[in-house]
Scaffold this active site. Structure first.
Site, PDB file in Angstrom:
ATOM      1  N   HIS A 223       0.838  -1.195   0.000  1.00  0.00           N
ATOM      2  CA  HIS A 223       0.000   0.000   0.000  1.00  0.00           C
ATOM      3  C   HIS A 223       0.874   1.246   0.000  1.00  0.00           C
ATOM      4  O   HIS A 223       1.850   1.333   0.734  1.00  0.00           O
ATOM      5  CB  HIS A 223      -0.894   0.026   1.245  1.00  0.00           C
ATOM      6  CG  HIS A 223      -1.790   1.220   1.284  1.00  0.00           C
ATOM      7  ND1 HIS A 223      -3.004   1.246   0.631  1.00  0.00           N
ATOM      8  CD2 HIS A 223      -1.622   2.436   1.844  1.00  0.00           C
ATOM      9  CE1 HIS A 223      -3.553   2.436   0.814  1.00  0.00           C
ATOM     10  NE2 HIS A 223      -2.733   3.176   1.547  1.00  0.00           N
TER      11      HIS A 223
ATOM     12  N   ASP B 124     -15.441   2.440   6.709  1.00  0.00           N
ATOM     13  CA  ASP B 124     -14.432   3.383   6.210  1.00  0.00           C
ATOM     14  C   ASP B 124     -15.028   4.293   5.140  1.00  0.00           C
ATOM     15  O   ASP B 124     -14.746   5.485   5.105  1.00  0.00           O
ATOM     16  CB  ASP B 124     -13.209   2.629   5.663  1.00  0.00           C
ATOM     17  CG  ASP B 124     -12.190   3.621   5.120  1.00  0.00           C
ATOM     18  OD1 ASP B 124     -11.720   4.462   5.914  1.00  0.00           O
ATOM     19  OD2 ASP B 124     -11.891   3.599   3.920  1.00  0.00           O
TER      20      ASP B 124
ATOM     21  N   ARG C 127     -15.151  12.569   7.121  1.00  0.00           N
ATOM     22  CA  ARG C 127     -13.880  13.246   7.439  1.00  0.00           C
ATOM     23  C   ARG C 127     -13.549  14.289   6.389  1.00  0.00           C
ATOM     24  O   ARG C 127     -13.055  15.375   6.685  1.00  0.00           O
ATOM     25  CB  ARG C 127     -12.744  12.210   7.530  1.00  0.00           C
ATOM     26  CG  ARG C 127     -12.805  11.387   8.804  1.00  0.00           C
ATOM     27  CD  ARG C 127     -11.913  10.169   8.710  1.00  0.00           C
ATOM     28  NE  ARG C 127     -10.525  10.514   8.520  1.00  0.00           N
ATOM     29  CZ  ARG C 127      -9.624   9.748   7.887  1.00  0.00           C
ATOM     30  NH1 ARG C 127      -9.971   8.576   7.399  1.00  0.00           N
ATOM     31  NH2 ARG C 127      -8.382  10.146   7.761  1.00  0.00           N
TER      32      ARG C 127
ATOM     33  N   SER D 244      -8.139   3.766   8.783  1.00  0.00           N
ATOM     34  CA  SER D 244      -8.768   3.733   7.463  1.00  0.00           C
ATOM     35  C   SER D 244      -7.980   2.815   6.523  1.00  0.00           C
ATOM     36  O   SER D 244      -8.538   1.931   5.874  1.00  0.00           O
ATOM     37  CB  SER D 244      -8.827   5.170   6.923  1.00  0.00           C
ATOM     38  OG  SER D 244      -9.112   5.188   5.559  1.00  0.00           O
TER      39      SER D 244
ATOM     40  N   LYS E 171      -8.800  -1.627   5.585  1.00  0.00           N
ATOM     41  CA  LYS E 171      -8.977  -2.134   4.213  1.00  0.00           C
ATOM     42  C   LYS E 171      -7.961  -3.240   3.927  1.00  0.00           C
ATOM     43  O   LYS E 171      -8.271  -4.241   3.291  1.00  0.00           O
ATOM     44  CB  LYS E 171      -8.826  -0.986   3.211  1.00  0.00           C
ATOM     45  CG  LYS E 171     -10.024  -0.031   3.243  1.00  0.00           C
ATOM     46  CD  LYS E 171      -9.899   1.112   2.273  1.00  0.00           C
ATOM     47  CE  LYS E 171      -8.930   2.155   2.710  1.00  0.00           C
ATOM     48  NZ  LYS E 171      -9.290   3.536   2.577  1.00  0.00           N
TER      49      LYS E 171
HETATM   50  N1  URA Z   1      -5.913   6.866   2.409  1.00  0.00           N
HETATM   51  C1  URA Z   1      -6.923   6.181   3.006  1.00  0.00           C
HETATM   52  O1  URA Z   1      -7.349   5.140   2.536  1.00  0.00           O
HETATM   53  N2  URA Z   1      -7.451   6.692   4.132  1.00  0.00           N
HETATM   54  C2  URA Z   1      -7.021   7.836   4.703  1.00  0.00           C
HETATM   55  O2  URA Z   1      -7.533   8.221   5.729  1.00  0.00           O
HETATM   56  C3  URA Z   1      -5.978   8.535   4.075  1.00  0.00           C
HETATM   57  C4  URA Z   1      -5.431   8.016   2.920  1.00  0.00           C
END
Ligand code: URA
Length: 434
Positions: A82, A161, A168, A183, A187
């Site tokens: 990621h 999320d 947010r 967040s 995932k």
């Molecule tokens: N990427 C994400 O998936 N979530 C965040 O809060 C910031 C960047």
């Protein structure tokens, strides 16, 4: 349990229990806790922070808010990667086929562009007929057969999320380290790979502006990953200048193909090789020296290019793009800008580059939801390079002269040329291991 009391507790720095955090996440996901209460709690987190234990509880509650994938049918260690997002960051498109060529398995779900940062899925969709909406069965089958498959986040993965991120975005609570950690990691954990490599970026084109903040985020994510039973590492990398030469969707795919063909080598190649080597170490393929050699060999031998072609074809795309990049979409107007003076390129402001490309149509804005797949910029010089007066600096691609002109003004202001070279910042700042 009163949501009001939980907001008050976080505001007063009193820790929440796992049950209290689950109450917040489940209640909000199911519409029982209204947006105004969740916004107040998110703001309390933003201002007061969360402990590691609370962040782990939040991440796991968000992971459990929807489906989790079962990757066990792959029968090998799976590795996810990621990036926290940046300008010109196309490393997934290189790393996935390199790791697959070395015998690794990379089932990857990626996102679309967010604000001025590009998204892997948008880039892949610039390849004619490429599909990112495969079923879970196809996703698993392709990963087993080829070693890599990259699809869009879909189905009912981490609905908490999705709702929290939207809130947010509207309430100035995006840039909170525990919220970003939960967040991203929720995932990753819902996808279910055994190993997770995190590329945490800092600099003008990243969420984290300083290496210190990036390190705090990276350490927290590695701790959360570990506590969830995963092998997890993070690499902290510089995003003050764009990564590689191209920024834009089809332009970045073209750069990936030229890299896989061995026709270009730049900072992008070095970072992709370093990331791939770390992933191979995590998958148990050897030590870092051996895995680095394996990654370089996969690039040099053309095996990674063949994996990329196989991945494209298995996802319905035209694999001939690997031989003929003219098959990728092109913008009509192309304008090259030349240096007005001699000297050294000392900086290229990546956030400005991202915004210039957004203006060209390479990313989505509320008034322009469709992407111009051919739009973007290709740099002919990098930070640290010498440039003579009249040498080409960059080429802008767009659909009209007016859009290209606007991008040229912005990009020209974003590049600094001085008499002496600036001190070079290494691309990899630090590696955080368990
Ligand atoms: N990427 C994400 O998936 N979530 C965040 O809060 C910031 C960047």
């Amino acid at each position: 349990m009163q949501t009001y009391d939980l907001i008050q507790k976080t505001r007063r720095l009193e820790p929440l229990s796992e049950g209290e955090i689950r109450h917040l996440v489940q209640g909000f996901t199911h519409g029982e806790i209204p947006d105004y209460m969740m916004s107040a709690w998110l703001m309390a987190v933003c201002c007061q922070g969360l402990s590691v234990e609370e962040t782990v509880a939040l991440t796991l509650a968000m992971r459990d808010s929807g489906d989790c994938l079962d990757l066990s049918s792959i029968h090998a260690k799976t590795i996810d990667k990621h990036s926290t997002g940046g300008i010109g960051d196309k490393t997934t498109l290189l790393v996935a086929p390199i790791v697959a060529a070395c015998g690794g398995f990379v089932p990857k779900m990626s996102g679309r562009g967010l604000g001025f940062t590009g998204g892997t899925i948008d880039k892949l969709e610039s390849i004619p007929n490429f599909r990112t909406d495969l079923s879970v069965e196809q996703f698993l089958d392709n990963t087993k057969k080829i070693g890599c498959c990259v699809i869009a986040q879909s189905g009912n993965l981490t609905p908490a999320d999705k709702k929290m991120y939207a809130l947010r975005n509207l309430t100035a609570t995006v840039d909170s380290i525990p919220l970003i950690c939960a967040s991203i990691m929720s995932k990753k954990l819902a996808l279910g790979a055994d190993c997770i490599l995190l590329d945490v970026k800092y600099g003008s084109g990243a969420f984290m502006k300083t290496p210190e903040d990036a390190e705090t985020l990276a350490k927290l994510m590695v701790q959360v990953g570990q506590q969830a039973g995963k092998s997890c590492r993070a690499i902290i990398t510089d995003m003050n200048a764009p990564l590689g030469a191209a920024v834009g969707n089809a332009l970045e795919v073209e750069e990936v193909i030229l890299t896989l063909r061995g026709e270009i080598r730049n900072a992008l190649t070095d970072l992709a090789t370093a990331l791939a080597a770390q992933m191979l170490v995590m998958a148990g393929k050897g030590d870092i020296v051996l895995c680095r050699k394996m990654a370089e060999q996969a690039l040099e031998s053309g095996e990674a290019l063949e994996k990329f072609r196989a991945m494209i074809e298995a996802q319905g795309g035209d694999g001939n793009v690997c031989d003929d990049t003219d098959l990728l979409p092109k913008s009509e107007v192309k304008r090259t800008v030349f240096a007005s003076r001699r000297g050294f390129v000392t900086s290229i402001q990546s956030e400005e580059v991202g915004l210039a490309c957004l203006g060209l149509g390479a990313g989505r804005t509320s008034d322009r939801p469709d992407i111009d797949m051919g739009a973007g910029v290709v740099f002919h010089r990098f930070v640290g390079d010498f440039v003579g007066q009249g040498d080409p600096l960059f080429t802008v691609h767009g659909i009209s002269d007016a859009l290209c002109e606007a991008a040229i003004s912005r990009l020209s202001a974003a590049i600094e040329i001085k008499d002496a070279p600036a001190v070079q910042i290494p691309m990899i700042h630090k590696i955080i291991e368990a």
